[in-house]
Motif scaffolding. Sequence first.
Motif, PDB file in Angstrom:
ATOM      1  N   GLY A   1       0.821  -1.212   0.000  1.00 13.03           N
ATOM      2  CA  GLY A   1       0.000   0.000   0.000  1.00 13.03           C
ATOM      3  C   GLY A   1       0.849   1.253   0.000  1.00 13.03           C
ATOM      4  O   GLY A   1       0.556   2.227  -0.724  1.00 13.03           O
TER       5      GLY A   1
ATOM      6  N   SER B   1      -0.994  -2.116  -6.263  1.00 11.83           N
ATOM      7  CA  SER B   1      -2.380  -2.532  -6.014  1.00 11.83           C
ATOM      8  C   SER B   1      -2.563  -4.042  -6.049  1.00 11.83           C
ATOM      9  O   SER B   1      -3.226  -4.622  -5.177  1.00 11.83           O
ATOM     10  CB  SER B   1      -3.311  -1.862  -7.024  1.00 11.83           C
TER      11      SER B   1
ATOM     12  N   ARG C   1      -3.653  -6.337  -2.858  1.00 15.47           N
ATOM     13  CA  ARG C   1      -4.882  -7.126  -2.872  1.00 15.47           C
ATOM     14  C   ARG C   1      -4.601  -8.581  -2.503  1.00 15.47           C
ATOM     15  O   ARG C   1      -5.305  -9.169  -1.675  1.00 15.47           O
ATOM     16  CB  ARG C   1      -5.525  -7.037  -4.257  1.00 15.47           C
TER      17      ARG C   1
ATOM     18  N   ASP D   1      -5.343   0.175   6.217  1.00 18.29           N
ATOM     19  CA  ASP D   1      -6.443   0.917   5.612  1.00 18.29           C
ATOM     20  C   ASP D   1      -6.016   1.498   4.265  1.00 18.29           C
ATOM     21  O   ASP D   1      -6.757   1.436   3.280  1.00 18.29           O
ATOM     22  CB  ASP D   1      -6.897   2.030   6.561  1.00 18.29           C
ATOM     23  N   LYS D   2      -4.787   2.030   4.228  1.00 21.74           N
ATOM     24  CA  LYS D   2      -4.281   2.558   2.953  1.00 21.74           C
ATOM     25  C   LYS D   2      -4.101   1.435   1.944  1.00 21.74           C
ATOM     26  O   LYS D   2      -4.405   1.598   0.754  1.00 21.74           O
ATOM     27  CB  LYS D   2      -2.954   3.276   3.179  1.00 21.74           C
TER      28      LYS D   2
ATOM     29  N   ARG E   1      -5.866  -1.254   1.669  1.00 22.16           N
ATOM     30  CA  ARG E   1      -7.179  -1.630   1.124  1.00 22.16           C
ATOM     31  C   ARG E   1      -7.630  -0.620   0.078  1.00 22.16           C
ATOM     32  O   ARG E   1      -8.235  -1.003  -0.932  1.00 22.16           O
ATOM     33  CB  ARG E   1      -8.193  -1.740   2.258  1.00 22.16           C
ATOM     34  N   LYS E   2      -7.339   0.649   0.314  1.00 21.13           N
ATOM     35  CA  LYS E   2      -7.716   1.664  -0.675  1.00 21.13           C
ATOM     36  C   LYS E   2      -6.907   1.519  -1.959  1.00 21.13           C
ATOM     37  O   LYS E   2      -7.438   1.675  -3.059  1.00 21.13           O
ATOM     38  CB  LYS E   2      -7.523   3.049  -0.075  1.00 21.13           C
TER      39      LYS E   2
ATOM     40  N   SER F   1      -8.215  -1.518  -3.862  1.00 19.31           N
ATOM     41  CA  SER F   1      -9.522  -1.319  -4.501  1.00 19.31           C
ATOM     42  C   SER F   1      -9.497  -0.251  -5.587  1.00 19.31           C
ATOM     43  O   SER F   1     -10.506  -0.045  -6.275  1.00 19.31           O
ATOM     44  CB  SER F   1     -10.560  -0.934  -3.441  1.00 19.31           C
TER      45      SER F   1
ATOM     46  N   GLU G   1      -9.075   2.992  -4.990  1.00 13.12           N
ATOM     47  CA  GLU G   1      -9.526   4.301  -4.506  1.00 13.12           C
ATOM     48  C   GLU G   1      -8.403   5.329  -4.571  1.00 13.12           C
ATOM     49  O   GLU G   1      -8.653   6.521  -4.789  1.00 13.12           O
ATOM     50  CB  GLU G   1     -10.032   4.190  -3.065  1.00 13.12           C
ATOM     51  N   ILE G   2      -7.189   4.891  -4.347  1.00 16.21           N
ATOM     52  CA  ILE G   2      -6.030   5.797  -4.454  1.00 16.21           C
ATOM     53  C   ILE G   2      -4.916   5.113  -5.230  1.00 16.21           C
ATOM     54  O   ILE G   2      -4.915   3.904  -5.424  1.00 16.21           O
ATOM     55  CB  ILE G   2      -5.518   6.238  -3.068  1.00 16.21           C
TER      56      ILE G   2
END
Length: 590
Positions: free
Chosen positions: A533, A538, A542, A580-581, A583-584, A587, A589-590
């Motif tokens: 992350g 990514s 994952r 948390d980062k 996971r973003k 996905s 998101e970032i």
Amino acid sequence: MVTPDDNTAHGSTGNAPTQADMRDALDRVLASSDFSANARRRAFLEYIVERTLAGDGPRLKGYTIAVEVFGRSEDFDPQSDSVVRLEARRLRADLDGYYANAGRTDPVRIAIPKGSYIPTFERTNIVPDQPVAPDDPAAPEPVATPESHPRPRSRLSHLLLPLAGVLFLVLAGGGIFLWQVWDRDLVGTRAEARLPAVVVRPFESAGPTESSRFMAMGMTNALIGDLMRFPGIRVYDWDSERVGRAISGAGLPAFYEVTGNVHVQDETVYVFTELHDARTARILWSESYQRPLRPEALTKVQAEAADEIATALGQTYGVIADDLRRKAAMDASAEIDSYLCVQRAFGYRRAFENTTYQPVIDCLQRTVERDPNYADAWAMLGWTYLDAGRFAFDGHQDPAPDYEAARAASERAMELDPDNTLALKSLAAVEYYTGNFDRAERLSRRAAELNPNDPDALAQLGYRLVIRGNPEEGLPLLERAMARTVNPPFWYNYAIALDRFKNGDYVAMDRIVRRYEHDDTGFGEAMSAIVAGALGQSARAREALERMDSVPAMQRGVATYFRQHGVDDETVAMVLAGLDKARKVASGEI
């Protein structure tokens, strides 16, 4: 003997090996099961050969190897971390052992000259259709000799002679100790009577001077004393009648001999030593040491060399233990010997795999039933019960009953042998995971004090110091443990990875995590997800998160998992933010 710089890409000079010959020599070594190097030293050898063949030999330095092969950070200091020098010595011994046995007829041999990391290559003239079987009892016994040196100067001998009286007192005191060693007949518990025997033959003096003779005598005593610190072996000084009587009727799983010689040249001491399987005469390990000799620190020189030899041979993941685990793996009997059962448990603890947990705990439970006074088995049983609770093996979501069973087994080990380092380490682990951090630290320090040559004791203490916020003291202990371990277990690295994460050094963290990111414990997967992350990877994030979420212990909650491993609240918050980062990133998101 040549290096690739002596050849061209189109041929060779005279009978010198070509680059194709050199690469074939490397492939032969790496493909041989008789090449005893671990994965790390195999990578070391491949790296320096390939770099040299590419013309980069002159740029092979300890710093580059430490970073590229051993995953050290870019702030690596070769003066304080001797990992490359230690591993180079071990790799030289690995190559010597290979060419003394399976590789004796190889057309080209690889060597790594002392003081350099640039490999050299030499053609041999050995006829390949007349090999000598390494285990052939008719084969001549290898003779350990030091490197050739001129005759020592007589002035050093005269300088050392005044120390003879001091050495006599040391050796006389050692004589009392050796008598105790000789009188340790194979009695006690049933399992202890099956411990492997390690016989230390008197080190020979390879030179004609009194100084060489004194050093050889002192080395023998010092090495016996250091080996005696390791509880998993029985150590004997050489006495043919006593050793023969002890070995012949004991049914021991293994019998080893340590031999060596000492040579004093000018102001330098040279020590050469080997470990043999006494039943087959096969050389399992050899090493040479070179130390500057200061007459006022004579005993220190002996102690340092003896420490290194004892550590390589006697540690949890050392030469003897690895050989015994190989023997245990080939033993398919249902009722495995008690001692070998403990060795299998050590093998399980390298990876903490759920699939191997139940066979190990079954074996240990049978061992303590038939041999209730075997402290090592109780200690390992305590540790294994602890694993069921902390890693949620076999669906154990409530760790309390497992921790209670672990404490009872570890305390039993301590009752049987209060100074047993394995029992101390086991109980320290129980105290740590039940939140008694101060007592856990005291017990860990006691284990390290009793045997400062045990890398596993150093690693246990260092790991917990780092996790509990004392990296200044803990990291050097972990690095010492890793440098002195032939093939360190993955968990030695986790506290270092966590420290790099807390300091925001994701590149260094990534180097560590990539080597140890897959396990059944959850820690490696979490670290892998965090660093992926942080670096914006990514797909990797994952995959790591999916593996982490499938680990049973993580199903209690990530925060709960890290807190039960002793991680403080501030670091837990950082871990949660990192995940948390991840996971973003995973996905998109970032």
